[in-house]
Design a protein around this motif. Structure first.
Motif, PDB file in Angstrom:
ATOM      1  N   ALA A  40       0.828  -1.204   0.000  1.00  0.00           N
ATOM      2  CA  ALA A  40       0.000   0.000   0.000  1.00  0.00           C
ATOM      3  C   ALA A  40       0.864   1.257   0.000  1.00  0.00           C
ATOM      4  O   ALA A  40       0.562   2.238  -0.700  1.00  0.00           O
ATOM      5  N   GLN A  41       1.947   1.252   0.779  1.00  0.00           N
ATOM      6  CA  GLN A  41       2.841   2.413   0.817  1.00  0.00           C
ATOM      7  C   GLN A  41       3.544   2.617  -0.526  1.00  0.00           C
ATOM      8  O   GLN A  41       3.711   3.746  -0.987  1.00  0.00           O
ATOM      9  N   ILE A  42       3.973   1.516  -1.139  1.00  0.00           N
ATOM     10  CA  ILE A  42       4.621   1.608  -2.453  1.00  0.00           C
ATOM     11  C   ILE A  42       3.636   2.139  -3.487  1.00  0.00           C
ATOM     12  O   ILE A  42       3.983   2.983  -4.326  1.00  0.00           O
ATOM     13  N   ALA A  43       2.392   1.665  -3.423  1.00  0.00           N
ATOM     14  CA  ALA A  43       1.371   2.142  -4.353  1.00  0.00           C
ATOM     15  C   ALA A  43       1.153   3.637  -4.195  1.00  0.00           C
ATOM     16  O   ALA A  43       1.005   4.368  -5.187  1.00  0.00           O
ATOM     17  N   GLU A  44       1.145   4.111  -2.959  1.00  0.00           N
ATOM     18  CA  GLU A  44       0.943   5.538  -2.713  1.00  0.00           C
ATOM     19  C   GLU A  44       2.097   6.360  -3.276  1.00  0.00           C
ATOM     20  O   GLU A  44       1.891   7.431  -3.856  1.00  0.00           O
ATOM     21  N   ARG A  45       3.319   5.873  -3.128  1.00  0.00           N
ATOM     22  CA  ARG A  45       4.490   6.637  -3.573  1.00  0.00           C
ATOM     23  C   ARG A  45       4.660   6.610  -5.088  1.00  0.00           C
ATOM     24  O   ARG A  45       5.196   7.561  -5.672  1.00  0.00           O
ATOM     25  N   THR A  46       4.262   5.526  -5.721  1.00  0.00           N
ATOM     26  CA  THR A  46       4.473   5.397  -7.165  1.00  0.00           C
ATOM     27  C   THR A  46       3.266   5.819  -7.988  1.00  0.00           C
ATOM     28  O   THR A  46       3.398   6.093  -9.191  1.00  0.00           O
ATOM     29  N   GLY A  47       2.085   5.844  -7.378  1.00  0.00           N
ATOM     30  CA  GLY A  47       0.879   6.129  -8.128  1.00  0.00           C
ATOM     31  C   GLY A  47       0.359   4.934  -8.903  1.00  0.00           C
ATOM     32  O   GLY A  47      -0.574   5.068  -9.704  1.00  0.00           O
ATOM     33  N   LEU A  48       0.933   3.746  -8.684  1.00  0.00           N
ATOM     34  CA  LEU A  48       0.489   2.534  -9.361  1.00  0.00           C
ATOM     35  C   LEU A  48      -0.639   1.867  -8.584  1.00  0.00           C
ATOM     36  O   LEU A  48      -0.705   1.978  -7.350  1.00  0.00           O
ATOM     37  N   PRO A  49      -1.523   1.137  -9.268  1.00  0.00           N
ATOM     38  CA  PRO A  49      -2.557   0.387  -8.559  1.00  0.00           C
ATOM     39  C   PRO A  49      -1.939  -0.648  -7.623  1.00  0.00           C
ATOM     40  O   PRO A  49      -0.892  -1.229  -7.927  1.00  0.00           O
ATOM     41  N   LYS A  50      -2.593  -0.879  -6.491  1.00  0.00           N
ATOM     42  CA  LYS A  50      -2.050  -1.821  -5.512  1.00  0.00           C
ATOM     43  C   LYS A  50      -1.921  -3.221  -6.088  1.00  0.00           C
ATOM     44  O   LYS A  50      -0.975  -3.948  -5.783  1.00  0.00           O
ATOM     45  N   SER A  51      -2.860  -3.615  -6.958  1.00  0.00           N
ATOM     46  CA  SER A  51      -2.778  -4.948  -7.564  1.00  0.00           C
ATOM     47  C   SER A  51      -1.537  -5.072  -8.441  1.00  0.00           C
ATOM     48  O   SER A  51      -0.868  -6.118  -8.454  1.00  0.00           O
ATOM     49  N   THR A  52      -1.197  -4.000  -9.164  1.00  0.00           N
ATOM     50  CA  THR A  52       0.021  -3.996  -9.984  1.00  0.00           C
ATOM     51  C   THR A  52       1.254  -4.065  -9.098  1.00  0.00           C
ATOM     52  O   THR A  52       2.203  -4.815  -9.379  1.00  0.00           O
ATOM     53  N   VAL A  53       1.249  -3.284  -8.014  1.00  0.00           N
ATOM     54  CA  VAL A  53       2.376  -3.291  -7.093  1.00  0.00           C
ATOM     55  C   VAL A  53       2.577  -4.685  -6.497  1.00  0.00           C
ATOM     56  O   VAL A  53       3.715  -5.162  -6.366  1.00  0.00           O
ATOM     57  N   SER A  54       1.505  -5.349  -6.140  1.00  0.00           N
ATOM     58  CA  SER A  54       1.614  -6.688  -5.552  1.00  0.00           C
ATOM     59  C   SER A  54       2.311  -7.658  -6.503  1.00  0.00           C
ATOM     60  O   SER A  54       3.162  -8.454  -6.082  1.00  0.00           O
ATOM     61  N   ARG A  55       1.973  -7.594  -7.786  1.00  0.00           N
ATOM     62  CA  ARG A  55       2.630  -8.469  -8.760  1.00  0.00           C
ATOM     63  C   ARG A  55       4.105  -8.103  -8.926  1.00  0.00           C
ATOM     64  O   ARG A  55       4.966  -8.986  -9.022  1.00  0.00           O
TER      65      ARG A  55
END
Length: 276
Positions: A40-55
């Motif tokens: 969730a933190q990475i998604a917030e910093r990158t602007g990417l969807p959380k599902s994309t970040v998880s992959r």
């Protein structure tokens, strides 16, 4: 926030690998003072969807670029990423002879001495030297500053060729606080470098109001563009008069000695003409 890899000027290029860019944006999300990051933190910093970040974090973890000590724990930089960092650091070999010189400058001036490089639309701190017998400001390695709102950015901007400026502008850096585009601010920075050999940002344009700084560009044959060495401190420690009377010339002379020490070209780090 639109992630950098989704910018239209990049998407239009058929050679641009969007998935790779997204994976690299995940790695760039980490900072030195982080105690790991969740998806969730990475998604917030990158602007990417959380599902994309998880992959992406799963894949990067499998390859050793990230590590997750326990399931559902936070991600941290992994051994593969750390090994790559050591390889990349070899291209900054001039920092080895700079170590003693910049530490001596920090001790003499009572300022925090910084080494910064351009990181897409900003400048990022890669090394710091703190004065040993004086309190100083604290900025972590990896801290990013705006190009037009920092003296480091001004030094890089003023020393950039027209080709390097075009590459910088492709990353859409923010304009100066007074609204001027960076190509106009480049001329101001370049005039400062020609007149005095160092650059600073005017008070009304500073990103951090209470911190004063001065910077000098440096070029290495192993790097694609100019980098910067800087001295910074709180305003009461480093007023503008002290920059011009003492700290700016000391920094300028230290960088010149470093150039000579590493056998770099004795010419100034900035182009001879604004059209170069």
């Amino acid at each position: 926030m639109t992630p950098p890899e989704a910018r239209p000027d990049y998407e239009d290029d058929r050679n641009f690998a969007t998935t790779l860019a997204r994976g690299l944006s995940v790695l760039r999300a980490f900072r030195t003072d982080d105690d790991g990051l969740s998806n969730a933190q990475i998604a917030e910093r990158t602007g990417l969807p959380k599902s994309t970040v998880s992959r992406l974090t799963f894949t990067l973890g499998c390859l050793g670029y990230l590590t997750q000590p326990q399931r559902n724990d936070r991600y941290r930089p992994g051994p593969t990423l750390l090994a790559m960092g050591h390889v990349a650091a070899a291209s900054l070999s001039f920092l080895d002879p700079a170590q003693g010189m910049m530490q001596a400058l920090a001790d003499q001036t009572g300022t925090l001495v910084l080494f910064a490089v351009r990181d897409r639309d900003k400048v990022a701190l890669m090394r710091t030297w703190r004065p040993q017998r004086a309190a100083s400001i604290w900025l972590d390695v990896g801290h990013r500053l705006p190009i037009g709102g920092s003296s480091s950015g001004m030094a890089v901007l003023g020393a950039s060729t027209t080709e390097e400026l075009a590459c910088l502008m492709a990353d859409h850096p923010d304009p100066a606080l007074d609204g001027r585009p960076l190509d106009a601010l480049r001329l101001e920075a370049r005039d400062q470098l020609i007149a005095q050999g160092y650059a600073l940002v005017r008070n009304e344009l500073r990103h951090t109001r209470h911190i004063s700084a001065v910077s000098v560009p440096f070029r290495s044959a192993r790097l694609a563009g100019p980098v910067a060495f800087s001295c910074g401190a709180l305003d009461d420690v480093l007023p503008e008069a002290r920059i011009h009377d003492e700290v700016g010339p000391l920094l300028r002379d230290s960088v010149r000695r470093l150039q000579q020490l590493v056998g770099a070209d004795a010419r100034p780090a900035w182009p001879a003409s604004p059209n170069d």
